[in-house]
Design a protein around this motif. Structure first.
Motif, PDB file in Angstrom:
ATOM      1  N   ASP A 143     -10.975 -52.808   5.603  1.00 56.89           N
ATOM      2  CA  ASP A 143     -10.132 -52.596   4.418  1.00 56.89           C
ATOM      3  C   ASP A 143      -8.999 -53.620   4.372  1.00 56.89           C
ATOM      4  OD1 ASP A 143     -11.682 -50.507   3.599  1.00 56.89           O
ATOM      5  OD2 ASP A 143     -10.306 -48.927   4.261  1.00 56.89           O
ATOM      6  N   SER A 147      -8.927 -56.506   1.556  1.00 57.70           N
ATOM      7  CA  SER A 147      -7.805 -56.483   0.612  1.00 57.70           C
ATOM      8  C   SER A 147      -6.994 -57.772   0.647  1.00 57.70           C
ATOM      9  CB  SER A 147      -6.889 -55.287   0.910  1.00 57.70           C
ATOM     10  OG  SER A 147      -6.283 -55.421   2.184  1.00 57.70           O
ATOM     11  N   ASN A 148      -7.212 -58.581   1.687  1.00 58.53           N
ATOM     12  CA  ASN A 148      -6.501 -59.854   1.787  1.00 58.53           C
ATOM     13  C   ASN A 148      -7.403 -61.053   1.493  1.00 58.53           C
ATOM     14  OD1 ASN A 148      -3.517 -59.607   2.931  1.00 58.53           O
ATOM     15  ND2 ASN A 148      -4.742 -57.968   3.859  1.00 58.53           N
TER      16      ASN A 148
END
Length: 206
Positions: A143, A147-148
């Motif tokens: 995650d 998300s980055n």
């Protein structure tokens, strides 16, 4: 009547439900029986009163070996003394499949024995909990990376060349006269991938 998973059972207190799973353990005392049922999401205790179920259901459960598969129907109730704080008062049960004698009992087993029966040991509480924790850790890492802006690029398991030192290579016969090795690292493949995607990661050998 609705089929529910053990992990959801707290939402159905006072309601009649169906639970499908395997017999994890069982104890009885006279006219009352406490089968424990696991369904992959958790384990819940059942309560069977001999006077409240058909005679055949009682006999089936009484002689049912560990890890047999079954479907139970009953009412969920809160019970602090039960494992997990909830239990099912079973009204009916259907035996789906009767298991062969289960080799993993309550007694302690040596590590060699457990590794020989690894596929069955996963059903026990400790390895089951370890894999659940591992799943949560991996999900959190993924995650964060996702998300980055990182892209997952899994490297092949087999490789024709060494990535690190050759002393730790594990050789595998591949097709006819070809030989490959279990990869030591995803580094070589991700070096190529990062030139295409920029930010990449790989879940595999470091």
């Amino acid at each position: 009547m609705r089929h529910v998973y053990v992990s959801e059972i707290a939402q159905y207190v006072g309601q009649e439900v169906i639970v499908k799973g395997w017999l994890y353990n069982k104890r009885s005392s006279g006219k009352i029986m406490f089968p424990q049922i696991r369904d992959g999401s958790g384990i819940i205790q059942g309560v069977v009163l001999k006077t409240q179920v058909p005679e055949q259901v009682w006999k089936d459960l009484e002689h049912l070996p560990q890890e047999s598969s079954l479907i139970v129907r009953g009412t969920v109730r809160e019970e602090q003394r039960a494992p997990g704080g909830y239990e099912i008062e079973i009204h009916d049960a259907e035996i789906v499949s009767v298991a062969e004698p289960y080799p993993l009992g309550k007694k302690d087993h040596g590590i060699e024995f457990l590794l020989d029966h690894r596929h069955l040991w996963l059903r026990s509480r400790r390895p089951h909990a370890v894999l659940r924790i591992r799943h949560e850790v991996i999900r959190a890492i993924r995650d964060f990376l996702d998300s980055n802006g990182f892209v997952l690029c899994d490297a092949p398991i087999f490789t024709p060349a060494a990535c690190e030192g050759t002393t730790t290579l594990f050789e595998v016969e591949y097709f006819e006269d070809q030989k490959v090795y279990l990869t030591q690292s995803g580094q070589l493949y991700n070096e190529a991938a990062c030139m295409a995607f920029g930010k990449v990661y790989c879940f595999g050998p470091p």
